[in-house]
Design a protein around this motif. Sequence first.
Motif, short mmCIF file in Angstrom:
data_model
loop_
_atom_site.label_atom_id
_atom_site.label_comp_id
_atom_site.label_asym_id
_atom_site.label_seq_id
_atom_site.Cartn_x
_atom_site.Cartn_y
_atom_site.Cartn_z
N GLU A 112 0.91 -1.33 0.26
CA GLU A 112 0.11 0.03 0.05
C GLU A 112 0.75 1.26 0.00
O GLU A 112 1.61 1.49 0.83
CB GLU A 112 -0.95 0.09 1.50
N HIS A 113 0.73 2.26 -1.03
CA HIS A 113 1.78 3.08 -1.08
C HIS A 113 1.07 4.19 -2.08
O HIS A 113 0.45 3.91 -3.04
CB HIS A 113 2.97 2.90 -1.56
N PRO A 114 1.05 5.58 -1.95
CA PRO A 114 0.73 6.62 -2.85
C PRO A 114 1.39 6.34 -4.23
O PRO A 114 2.41 5.95 -4.17
CB PRO A 114 0.81 7.86 -2.23
N PRO A 115 1.24 6.93 -5.21
CA PRO A 115 1.57 6.71 -6.57
C PRO A 115 3.14 7.36 -6.47
O PRO A 115 3.23 8.43 -5.72
CB PRO A 115 0.53 7.36 -7.57
N TYR A 116 4.07 6.90 -6.89
CA TYR A 116 5.37 7.64 -7.22
C TYR A 116 5.74 8.45 -8.43
O TYR A 116 6.15 9.39 -8.37
CB TYR A 116 6.18 6.47 -7.37
N PHE A 117 4.53 8.37 -9.55
CA PHE A 117 4.82 9.34 -10.50
C PHE A 117 3.27 9.96 -10.94
O PHE A 117 2.49 8.99 -10.31
CB PHE A 117 5.15 8.43 -11.91
N PRO A 118 3.35 10.90 -11.63
CA PRO A 118 1.94 11.45 -11.82
C PRO A 118 1.19 10.30 -12.66
O PRO A 118 1.86 9.50 -13.44
CB PRO A 118 2.14 12.39 -12.70
N LYS A 119 -0.12 10.38 -12.54
CA LYS A 119 -1.13 8.92 -13.15
C LYS A 119 -1.01 9.28 -14.43
O LYS A 119 -1.51 8.23 -15.10
CB LYS A 119 -2.48 9.27 -12.58
N ASP A 120 -0.76 10.05 -15.14
CA ASP A 120 -0.65 10.19 -16.69
C ASP A 120 0.67 9.84 -17.41
O ASP A 120 0.68 10.09 -18.75
CB ASP A 120 -1.22 11.59 -17.16
N GLU A 121 1.41 9.63 -16.64
CA GLU A 121 2.88 9.17 -17.10
C GLU A 121 2.96 7.72 -17.40
O GLU A 121 2.67 6.88 -16.77
CB GLU A 121 4.08 9.53 -16.02
N LEU A 122 3.58 7.15 -18.41
CA LEU A 122 3.95 6.07 -18.88
C LEU A 122 5.00 5.44 -18.86
O LEU A 122 5.52 4.17 -18.90
CB LEU A 122 3.41 6.09 -20.45
N THR A 123 5.94 6.50 -18.74
CA THR A 123 7.29 6.00 -18.56
C THR A 123 8.16 7.16 -17.91
O THR A 123 7.79 8.15 -18.00
CB THR A 123 8.04 5.72 -19.85
N ASP A 124 9.56 6.73 -17.42
CA ASP A 124 10.32 7.73 -16.95
C ASP A 124 11.37 8.44 -17.90
O ASP A 124 12.27 9.31 -17.69
CB ASP A 124 11.16 7.14 -15.67
N LYS A 125 11.22 7.81 -18.97
CA LYS A 125 12.08 8.34 -20.24
C LYS A 125 11.49 9.47 -21.08
O LYS A 125 10.46 9.50 -21.26
CB LYS A 125 12.67 7.17 -21.11
N PRO A 126 12.54 10.24 -21.44
CA PRO A 126 12.10 11.31 -22.30
C PRO A 126 12.01 10.97 -23.78
O PRO A 126 12.29 9.79 -24.19
CB PRO A 126 13.35 12.34 -22.28
#
Length: 296
Positions: free
Chosen positions: A172-186
């Motif tokens: 159980e944890h809050p999201p680490y990234f915004p919910k509309d992000e698909l990847t950490d790469k540019p």
Amino acid sequence: MAETPHKAGFVSIVGKPNVGKSTLMNALVGEKLSIITSKAQTTRHRIMGILNSDEFQIVYSDTPGIIKPQYALHESMMGFVRTSLEDADVILFVTDIYEKHDEDDVIKRLQHAKVPILLLINKIDQATEEEVNEKVAYWQEHMNPTEIHPISALHNFGLDQLFARLLHYLPEHPPYFPKDELTDKPERFFVSEMIREKIFLNYKKEIPYSCEVVVEEFKEEEDIIRIRAEISVERRSQKGIVIGNKGEALKKVGTQARLDMENFFQKKIFLDLYVRVNENWRTDQKLLRRFGYREE
């Protein structure tokens, strides 16, 4: 009625080269984020794919196949694997039906893991039920992971059950990234990966492993994206092979990559490719930094 607690966590996909890690990652995320070819060692970076819903966020990490390093490049690649294991909440250890019991490199890295390890026997569509049962028994005896799942990533077999178990183990944890992000790469990263994939598909032997791609320009206009990319090779003879007779080989790579980019970005692409010799870049720390394999 009580609100369902939100789950979030990091799921690291590890294993030897060519067992289907990238195919699995793309299937789990539902997007093509990682290079898939029949050649080993095509993944060089840790690529995160993020799957979101109102109830969960799963951050998958596709990692380079675990090998004994021969170059500084390989050492950096194994560094990406090490980092992904350090922050994992769940580890997916991917083997396949063809493995020859030479997974010691991987097993050593997993010995001290304090999180659930789900061992996946991939490509079972190419095996009999008896062969699958033999592999399950072997891994149960030699490693005794948290769970074993026979799957076919290519045909989506067994992935629904696997997904349910992943959710079960996710904290159980809050999201680490915004919910509309698909990847950490540019976006530039995926451009370079699309070009690199076409190099792997169009050239033989050592050429694909001697190439690296850097996006020099990425200019997005209203109806077109203009991209300029450099392909680095290690020797002058390789430059001639990559360019080909009258530039035909390079033109083919550019055309195939451009079509993938237009599908990915849903926009017209103008792609300018050129080739440069950067001698022994796989062992050059300065160049490895420029190519994103070393932290500043």
